[in-house]
Design a protein around this motif. Structure first.
Motif, PDB file in Angstrom:
ATOM      1  N   TYR A  25       0.836  -1.228   0.138  1.00  0.00           N
ATOM      2  CA  TYR A  25       0.053   0.029   0.070  1.00  0.00           C
ATOM      3  C   TYR A  25       1.034   1.291  -0.151  1.00  0.00           C
ATOM      4  CZ  TYR A  25      -3.872  -3.161   1.570  1.00  0.00           C
ATOM      5  OH  TYR A  25      -5.014  -4.031   1.687  1.00  0.00           O
ATOM      6  N   CYS A  85      -1.814   2.288  12.840  1.00  0.00           N
ATOM      7  CA  CYS A  85      -2.771   1.702  12.258  1.00  0.00           C
ATOM      8  C   CYS A  85      -3.938   1.749  12.987  1.00  0.00           C
ATOM      9  CB  CYS A  85      -2.399   0.355  11.980  1.00  0.00           C
ATOM     10  SG  CYS A  85      -4.088  -0.631  11.373  1.00  0.00           S
ATOM     11  N   PRO A  86      -5.031   2.680  12.774  1.00  0.00           N
ATOM     12  CA  PRO A  86      -6.102   2.774  13.472  1.00  0.00           C
ATOM     13  C   PRO A  86      -6.803   1.465  13.820  1.00  0.00           C
ATOM     14  CG  PRO A  86      -6.129   4.398  11.838  1.00  0.00           C
ATOM     15  CD  PRO A  86      -5.087   3.407  11.517  1.00  0.00           C
ATOM     16  N   LEU A  87      -6.980   0.683  12.933  1.00  0.00           N
ATOM     17  CA  LEU A  87      -7.341  -0.916  13.163  1.00  0.00           C
ATOM     18  C   LEU A  87      -6.579  -1.506  14.377  1.00  0.00           C
ATOM     19  CD1 LEU A  87      -9.019  -3.521  12.765  1.00  0.00           C
ATOM     20  CD2 LEU A  87      -7.339  -3.977  10.766  1.00  0.00           C
ATOM     21  N   ASN A 113      -2.355  -7.337  12.373  1.00  0.00           N
ATOM     22  CA  ASN A 113      -2.601  -6.029  12.241  1.00  0.00           C
ATOM     23  C   ASN A 113      -2.966  -5.779  13.875  1.00  0.00           C
ATOM     24  OD1 ASN A 113      -2.626  -6.684   9.675  1.00  0.00           O
ATOM     25  ND2 ASN A 113      -4.024  -4.954   9.344  1.00  0.00           N
ATOM     26  N   HIS A 172     -10.856   1.601   8.723  1.00  0.00           N
ATOM     27  CA  HIS A 172     -11.747   2.810   7.978  1.00  0.00           C
ATOM     28  C   HIS A 172     -11.371   2.895   6.616  1.00  0.00           C
ATOM     29  CE1 HIS A 172      -8.263   5.779   7.589  1.00  0.00           C
ATOM     30  NE2 HIS A 172      -7.804   4.854   8.522  1.00  0.00           N
ATOM     31  N   GLU A 199     -10.947  -7.426   4.659  1.00  0.00           N
ATOM     32  CA  GLU A 199     -11.447  -6.395   5.507  1.00  0.00           C
ATOM     33  C   GLU A 199     -12.586  -5.644   4.950  1.00  0.00           C
ATOM     34  OE1 GLU A 199      -7.933  -3.953   6.368  1.00  0.00           O
ATOM     35  OE2 GLU A 199      -6.585  -5.900   6.887  1.00  0.00           O
ATOM     36  N   GLU A 234      -6.928  -0.977  -0.671  1.00  0.00           N
ATOM     37  CA  GLU A 234      -6.346   0.272  -0.482  1.00  0.00           C
ATOM     38  C   GLU A 234      -5.737   0.540  -1.970  1.00  0.00           C
ATOM     39  OE1 GLU A 234      -3.835   3.690   0.735  1.00  0.00           O
ATOM     40  OE2 GLU A 234      -3.139   1.850  -0.680  1.00  0.00           O
ATOM     41  N   CYS A 259      -5.030   4.907   2.248  1.00  0.00           N
ATOM     42  CA  CYS A 259      -4.616   4.847   3.878  1.00  0.00           C
ATOM     43  C   CYS A 259      -3.641   5.879   4.238  1.00  0.00           C
ATOM     44  CB  CYS A 259      -4.063   3.607   4.288  1.00  0.00           C
ATOM     45  SG  CYS A 259      -3.525   3.541   5.847  1.00  0.00           S
ATOM     46  N   MET A 262      -0.181   4.714   5.839  1.00  0.00           N
ATOM     47  CA  MET A 262       0.594   4.472   4.726  1.00  0.00           C
ATOM     48  C   MET A 262       1.490   5.398   3.994  1.00  0.00           C
ATOM     49  SD  MET A 262       1.189   1.084   4.527  1.00  0.00           S
ATOM     50  CE  MET A 262       0.429  -0.435   5.202  1.00  0.00           C
TER      51      MET A 262
HETATM   52  S1  SF4 Z   1      -5.180   0.268   5.227  1.00  0.00           S
HETATM   53 FE1  SF4 Z   1      -4.375   1.422   6.991  1.00  0.00          FE
HETATM   54  S2  SF4 Z   1      -5.853   1.240   8.492  1.00  0.00           S
HETATM   55 FE2  SF4 Z   1      -6.357  -0.272   7.303  1.00  0.00          FE
HETATM   56  S3  SF4 Z   1      -5.351  -2.177   8.155  1.00  0.00           S
HETATM   57 FE3  SF4 Z   1      -3.858  -1.339   6.706  1.00  0.00          FE
HETATM   58  S4  SF4 Z   1      -2.578   0.160   8.045  1.00  0.00           S
HETATM   59 FE4  SF4 Z   1      -4.449  -0.191   9.120  1.00  0.00          FE
END
Ligand code: SF4
Length: 323
Positions: A25, A85-87, A113, A172, A199, A234, A259, A262
């Motif tokens: 990503y 990473c908000p997740l 994650n 998100h 996801e 992404e 993201c 990223m």
């Molecule tokens: S895309 Fe970004 S927010 Fe989503 S899991 Fe990957 S690092 Fe985390």
């Protein structure tokens, strides 16, 4: 792109005995510069295998932490200390401890994650590519706690027929992709195959032809005769897909699926991280990622158990330019 900047990075990389790893990503120029590209676990395994002393991990914090768990003797640099990473941050170790108390004896499977502390509280780690196999391997007479991504968890429930205790976390970036996005893209490209990341939400996955991790997407396209793909993940993923398959058309399911964490990594920040090796000199630059030993040992066990269950797992990290 400044040639001077690239030359400086190359020179410092050699001096520091460093390699640059980039997640699928990452911005295109970073993927092109990297020694290896891949998904988070592939890159951490690559970090453990390499002879390099310094790893510049172009991704987000939990990925650099996973590399530090597997390779404590190496210097792991995250070029932007705020790339989180908000997740992964949706569950803390304390919240997981409370959940375990409420469900004594239930094994805990955590998605990669997640923070090192959450991994340390877990019995098994999993990736989006092997979550189904990890859960399938567990005894059927036990409840299973699955954290933190509810959408990956529901996908695993469907594929295994097991009922999981799901944590309500989500990415998100992936939930931004809607059913409408897929319908619109399909209306415009009726012959295209739709690939969605686990996801994504259930309605998006139901409209998809294949539900795949990023590594699996590359493999799937390589072995397909189709000439058009709608990609529900992404948007950075389009870059390695195009590089590997220059005559195939790839359509992002949603241009909004970006993201921001990223994209915090830049070429300048890679240079600064190699210059100061600490991240203290320039605002927003690198941090040296290390995991306290007592947490690292426990987290490592969860990762090792995953590899034991899924020995067929094969990293498919790619040498940049060798698509
Ligand atoms: S895309 Fe970004 S927010 Fe989503 S899991 Fe990957 S690092 Fe985390």
């Amino acid at each position: 792109m400044s040639e001077q900047l690239l030359e400086k990075i190359e020179r410092l990389k050699e001096q520091r005995k460093a390699v640059i790893l980039a997640h699928n990503y990452q911005p295109c120029e970073i993927q092109d510069l990297a020694d290896f590209c891949g998904d988070s676990l592939e890159l951490s395994i690559k970090a453990a295998e390499t002879d390099a002393e310094v790893i510049v991990f172009c991704g987000v914090r939990f990925m650099a932490e996973t590399a530090a768990i597997l390779s404590p003797e190496k210097t792991i640099l995250l070029p932007d200390k705020f790339a989180g990473c908000p997740l992964a941050d949706m569950i803390t170790a304390e919240q997981l401890r409370q959940l375990k108390q409420q469900h004594p004896g239930a094994p805990v499977v955590c998605y990669v994650n997640s923070s090192a502390e959450v991994k340390a509280e877990s019995d098994y780690c999993c990736t989006s590519a092997n979550a189904v196999d990890v859960v399938k391997s567990l005894p059927t007479d036990k409840e299973i706690i699955f954290v933190p991504d509810q959408h990956l968890g529901r996908f695993v429930e469907e594929r295994t027929g097991r009922k999981l205790l799901l944590w309500p976390g989500y990415c998100h970036v992936h939930v931004v992709i809607t059913e409408e996005d897929i319908k619109n893209a399909k209306a415009q490209y009726p012959d295209a195959i739709v690939m969605a990341h686990p996801e994504c939400t259930k309605p998006v996955k139901e409209l998809s032809d294949a539900i795949l991790s990023t590594g699996q997407m590359l493999h799937y396209v390589k072995n397909s005769k189709a000439k058009q793909f709608i990609v529900a993940t992404e948007t950075g993923m389009i870059h390695p897909l195009k590089k590997q398959n220059p005559t195939v058309k790839f359509i992002a399911a949603s241009e909004q699926a970006i993201c921001p964490n990223m994209k915090k990594i830049t070429l300048e920040k890679i240079l600064w991280s190699l210059e100061d090796m600490q991240g203290s000199r320039k605002a927003g630059s690198a941090s040296r990622v290390a995991v306290p030993e007592q947490i690292r040992i426990k987290a490592r066990k969860a990762l090792d158990r995953m590899v034991q269950i899924f020995p067929a797992w094969q990293g498919c990290s790619r040498k940049a330019g060798s698509q």
